[in-house]
Design a protein around this motif. Structure first.
Motif, PDB file in Angstrom:
ATOM      1  N   PHE A   1      -0.534 -19.856  10.323  1.00  0.00           N
ATOM      2  CA  PHE A   1      -0.574 -18.668   8.866  1.00  0.00           C
ATOM      3  C   PHE A   1       1.024 -19.182   8.252  1.00  0.00           C
ATOM      4  O   PHE A   1       1.611 -19.802   8.478  1.00  0.00           O
ATOM      5  CB  PHE A   1       0.126 -17.551  10.294  1.00  0.00           C
ATOM      6  N   GLY A   2       0.374 -18.226   6.818  1.00  0.00           N
ATOM      7  CA  GLY A   2       0.862 -19.213   6.026  1.00  0.00           C
ATOM      8  C   GLY A   2       0.231 -18.842   4.703  1.00  0.00           C
ATOM      9  O   GLY A   2      -1.364 -18.908   4.728  1.00  0.00           O
ATOM     10  N   ALA A   3       0.837 -19.622   4.168  1.00  0.00           N
ATOM     11  CA  ALA A   3      -0.214 -20.585   2.613  1.00  0.00           C
ATOM     12  C   ALA A   3      -1.013 -20.590   3.029  1.00  0.00           C
ATOM     13  O   ALA A   3      -1.124 -21.175   3.960  1.00  0.00           O
ATOM     14  CB  ALA A   3       0.688 -20.260   1.142  1.00  0.00           C
ATOM     15  N   HIS A   4      -2.424 -20.110   2.476  1.00  0.00           N
ATOM     16  CA  HIS A   4      -3.750 -21.615   2.448  1.00  0.00           C
ATOM     17  C   HIS A   4      -4.357 -21.342   4.295  1.00  0.00           C
ATOM     18  O   HIS A   4      -4.778 -22.782   4.734  1.00  0.00           O
ATOM     19  CB  HIS A   4      -3.780 -21.928   2.116  1.00  0.00           C
ATOM     20  N   SER A   5      -3.602 -19.998   5.423  1.00  0.00           N
ATOM     21  CA  SER A   5      -3.676 -20.243   6.282  1.00  0.00           C
ATOM     22  C   SER A   5      -5.254 -20.469   7.347  1.00  0.00           C
ATOM     23  O   SER A   5      -6.146 -21.685   7.864  1.00  0.00           O
ATOM     24  CB  SER A   5      -3.373 -19.391   6.804  1.00  0.00           C
ATOM     25  N   LEU A   6      -6.293 -20.097   6.239  1.00  0.00           N
ATOM     26  CA  LEU A   6      -7.629 -19.997   6.658  1.00  0.00           C
ATOM     27  C   LEU A   6      -8.124 -21.830   6.278  1.00  0.00           C
ATOM     28  O   LEU A   6      -8.664 -22.202   7.712  1.00  0.00           O
ATOM     29  CB  LEU A   6      -8.404 -19.197   5.445  1.00  0.00           C
TER      30      LEU A   6
ATOM     31  N   SER B   1       8.224  -6.875   2.715  1.00  0.00           N
ATOM     32  CA  SER B   1       9.221  -7.712   1.498  1.00  0.00           C
ATOM     33  C   SER B   1       8.874  -7.827   0.330  1.00  0.00           C
ATOM     34  O   SER B   1       8.932  -7.162  -1.115  1.00  0.00           O
ATOM     35  CB  SER B   1       9.835  -8.823   1.439  1.00  0.00           C
ATOM     36  N   ARG B   2       6.905  -8.303   0.032  1.00  0.00           N
ATOM     37  CA  ARG B   2       6.460  -7.712  -1.005  1.00  0.00           C
ATOM     38  C   ARG B   2       6.153  -6.430  -1.799  1.00  0.00           C
ATOM     39  O   ARG B   2       6.437  -6.749  -3.106  1.00  0.00           O
ATOM     40  CB  ARG B   2       5.696  -8.482  -0.950  1.00  0.00           C
ATOM     41  N   LEU B   3       6.858  -5.832  -0.609  1.00  0.00           N
ATOM     42  CA  LEU B   3       6.172  -3.783  -1.581  1.00  0.00           C
ATOM     43  C   LEU B   3       7.780  -3.836  -2.056  1.00  0.00           C
ATOM     44  O   LEU B   3       7.336  -2.462  -2.310  1.00  0.00           O
ATOM     45  CB  LEU B   3       5.408  -2.915  -0.070  1.00  0.00           C
TER      46      LEU B   3
ATOM     47  N   THR C   1      -8.705 -16.215   1.440  1.00  0.00           N
ATOM     48  CA  THR C   1      -7.385 -17.518   1.855  1.00  0.00           C
ATOM     49  C   THR C   1      -6.572 -17.066   3.190  1.00  0.00           C
ATOM     50  O   THR C   1      -6.447 -18.226   3.574  1.00  0.00           O
ATOM     51  CB  THR C   1      -6.047 -18.175   0.249  1.00  0.00           C
ATOM     52  N   GLY C   2      -5.881 -16.421   3.287  1.00  0.00           N
ATOM     53  CA  GLY C   2      -5.736 -15.841   4.637  1.00  0.00           C
ATOM     54  C   GLY C   2      -6.462 -16.055   5.673  1.00  0.00           C
ATOM     55  O   GLY C   2      -7.488 -15.552   5.739  1.00  0.00           O
ATOM     56  N   THR C   3      -5.407 -15.554   6.892  1.00  0.00           N
ATOM     57  CA  THR C   3      -6.714 -15.287   8.329  1.00  0.00           C
ATOM     58  C   THR C   3      -6.168 -14.563   8.208  1.00  0.00           C
ATOM     59  O   THR C   3      -4.381 -14.386   9.063  1.00  0.00           O
ATOM     60  CB  THR C   3      -6.190 -16.497   9.222  1.00  0.00           C
ATOM     61  N   ASN C   4      -6.761 -13.211   8.921  1.00  0.00           N
ATOM     62  CA  ASN C   4      -6.546 -12.242   9.522  1.00  0.00           C
ATOM     63  C   ASN C   4      -6.680 -12.157  10.665  1.00  0.00           C
ATOM     64  O   ASN C   4      -5.897 -10.730  11.490  1.00  0.00           O
ATOM     65  CB  ASN C   4      -6.978 -10.792   8.838  1.00  0.00           C
TER      66      ASN C   4
ATOM     67  N   ILE D   1      -2.678  -5.190   3.513  1.00  0.00           N
ATOM     68  CA  ILE D   1      -1.806  -5.101   2.844  1.00  0.00           C
ATOM     69  C   ILE D   1      -0.321  -5.831   3.175  1.00  0.00           C
ATOM     70  O   ILE D   1       0.542  -6.231   3.704  1.00  0.00           O
ATOM     71  CB  ILE D   1      -1.482  -3.519   3.257  1.00  0.00           C
ATOM     72  N   ASP D   2      -0.705  -5.964   1.377  1.00  0.00           N
ATOM     73  CA  ASP D   2       0.905  -7.464   1.418  1.00  0.00           C
ATOM     74  C   ASP D   2       1.144  -7.475  -0.378  1.00  0.00           C
ATOM     75  O   ASP D   2       2.190  -6.549  -0.108  1.00  0.00           O
ATOM     76  CB  ASP D   2       0.173  -8.862   1.356  1.00  0.00           C
ATOM     77  N   THR D   3       0.555  -6.432  -0.873  1.00  0.00           N
ATOM     78  CA  THR D   3       1.529  -6.728  -2.207  1.00  0.00           C
ATOM     79  C   THR D   3       1.294  -5.078  -2.621  1.00  0.00           C
ATOM     80  O   THR D   3       0.489  -4.839  -2.214  1.00  0.00           O
ATOM     81  CB  THR D   3       0.113  -7.495  -3.260  1.00  0.00           C
TER      82      THR D   3
HETATM   83  O1  LIG Z   1      -1.868 -16.919   7.179  1.00  0.00           O
HETATM   84  C1  LIG Z   1      -1.851 -16.196   6.766  1.00  0.00           C
HETATM   85  O2  LIG Z   1      -3.025 -15.633   6.403  1.00  0.00           O
HETATM   86  C2  LIG Z   1      -1.035 -15.230   6.446  1.00  0.00           C
HETATM   87  O3  LIG Z   1       0.075 -15.446   8.379  1.00  0.00           O
HETATM   88  C3  LIG Z   1      -0.524 -13.565   6.310  1.00  0.00           C
HETATM   89  O4  LIG Z   1      -1.274 -13.206   5.366  1.00  0.00           O
HETATM   90  P1  LIG Z   1      -0.812 -12.431   4.307  1.00  0.00           P
HETATM   91  O5  LIG Z   1       0.037 -13.686   3.193  1.00  0.00           O
HETATM   92  O6  LIG Z   1      -1.838 -12.852   3.359  1.00  0.00           O
HETATM   93  O7  LIG Z   1      -0.890 -11.393   5.077  1.00  0.00           O
END
Ligand SMILES: O=C(O)[C@H](O)COP(=O)(O)O
Ligand SMILES: Nc1nc2c(ncn2[C@@H]2O[C@H](COP(=O)(O)OP(=O)(O)OP(=O)(O)O)[C@@H](O)[C@H]2O)c(=O)[nH]1
Length: 210
Positions: A148-153, A17-19, A131-134, A179-181
């Motif tokens: 998972f979500g904001a600041h998931s790492l 959706s961010r794209l 910041t995120g977890t892939n 690829i998010d943005t």
């Molecule tokens: O925990 C995450 O990093 C998200 O689920 C996915 O992050 P993203 O928004 O960076 O894809």
């Protein structure tokens, strides 16, 4: 040992959706499909991964050789938790959660990530922003909660530390680039999107400078 990869896949109409400001709906669907195929091909080539499952509400998107797990529509963490418990119940010893939006992912990096995780029971692949977890690997920790979500790492690290686990954090470019943005998209050369591109190609120089 049985290592299962678990790939979450959001329903088409909600994905990427961010794209929406830069790609129309049909192009977003096709981008998601290309990246998914790349991730599945890399997982199929990875020596340390035995089986692949996709958690998704759209069965027609899951190739036949791959196990489809249902998504009840309560969000990513619930979908993964339900999917993971099914895999543990099927006899999984290890679980690799890996996102479907990694257009440069390579089988050898997946193997390296899993091997690092085995040495510490867990591994986390940060996104390129740190910041995120892939991707997330756990060995035998059947009740690990996903954040998972904001600041998931940092949330995954805190959850691991609370259990006395110090996850491996290997730095692997092909797992860090999601690829998010629109800015992420600008870092990617169009040719890297084709799923038939060679799996063991190095990340593009563009990735390094973005
Ligand atoms: O925990 C995450 O990093 C998200 O689920 C996915 O992050 P993203 O928004 O960076 O894809
Ligand atoms: N099954 C399932 N997968 C999800 C869900 N939300 C996200 N995903 C998947 O999780 C991974 C990371 O997704 P995000 O980057 O958070 O979401 P996205 O749909 O790709 O992009 P945005 O809509 O821009 O947030 C991708 O593989 C998504 O397809 C969900 O609710 N259910």
């Amino acid at each position: 040992m049985s290592c299962w990869a678990l790939v979450p896949l959001k329903a088409r109409r909600f994905g990427k959706s961010r794209l929406a400001g830069v790609l129309d709906a049909a192009t977003r669907v096709s981008l998601v499909q290309s990246m998914l195929e790349r991730v599945l091909a890399a997982l199929a080539d990875a020596r340390e991964v035995d089986r692949i499952a996709i958690v998704c509400s759209e069965p027609e998107r899951v190739p036949q050789a791959i196990l489809r797990l249902p998504d009840s529509g309560q969000g990513l963490n619930d979908a993964l938790a339900a999917g993971a418990s099914r895999l543990w119940a099927r006899g999984a010893d290890e679980l690799l959660v890996i996102h479907a939006d990694l257009p440069l992912v390579r089988a050898d990096d997946i193997d390296h990530f899993v091997r690092c995780g085995r040495s510490q029971r867990m591994a986390l692949a940060a996104d390129r922003h740190g910041t995120g977890t892939n991707a997330l690997f756990v060995a035998g920790v059947t009740d690990f909660s996903f954040h998972f979500g904001a600041h998931s790492l940092s949330r995954h690290l805190a959850a691991a530390h609370a259990r006395g686990i110090v996850p491996a954090l290997p730095e692997l470019d092909s797992l860090a680039f999601d690829i998010d943005t629109p800015a992420d998209l600008a870092c990617l050369l169009p040719s890297t999107l084709t799923p038939i591109s060679p799996l063991r190609r190095s990340p593009t120089p563009c990735l390094i400078t973005c």
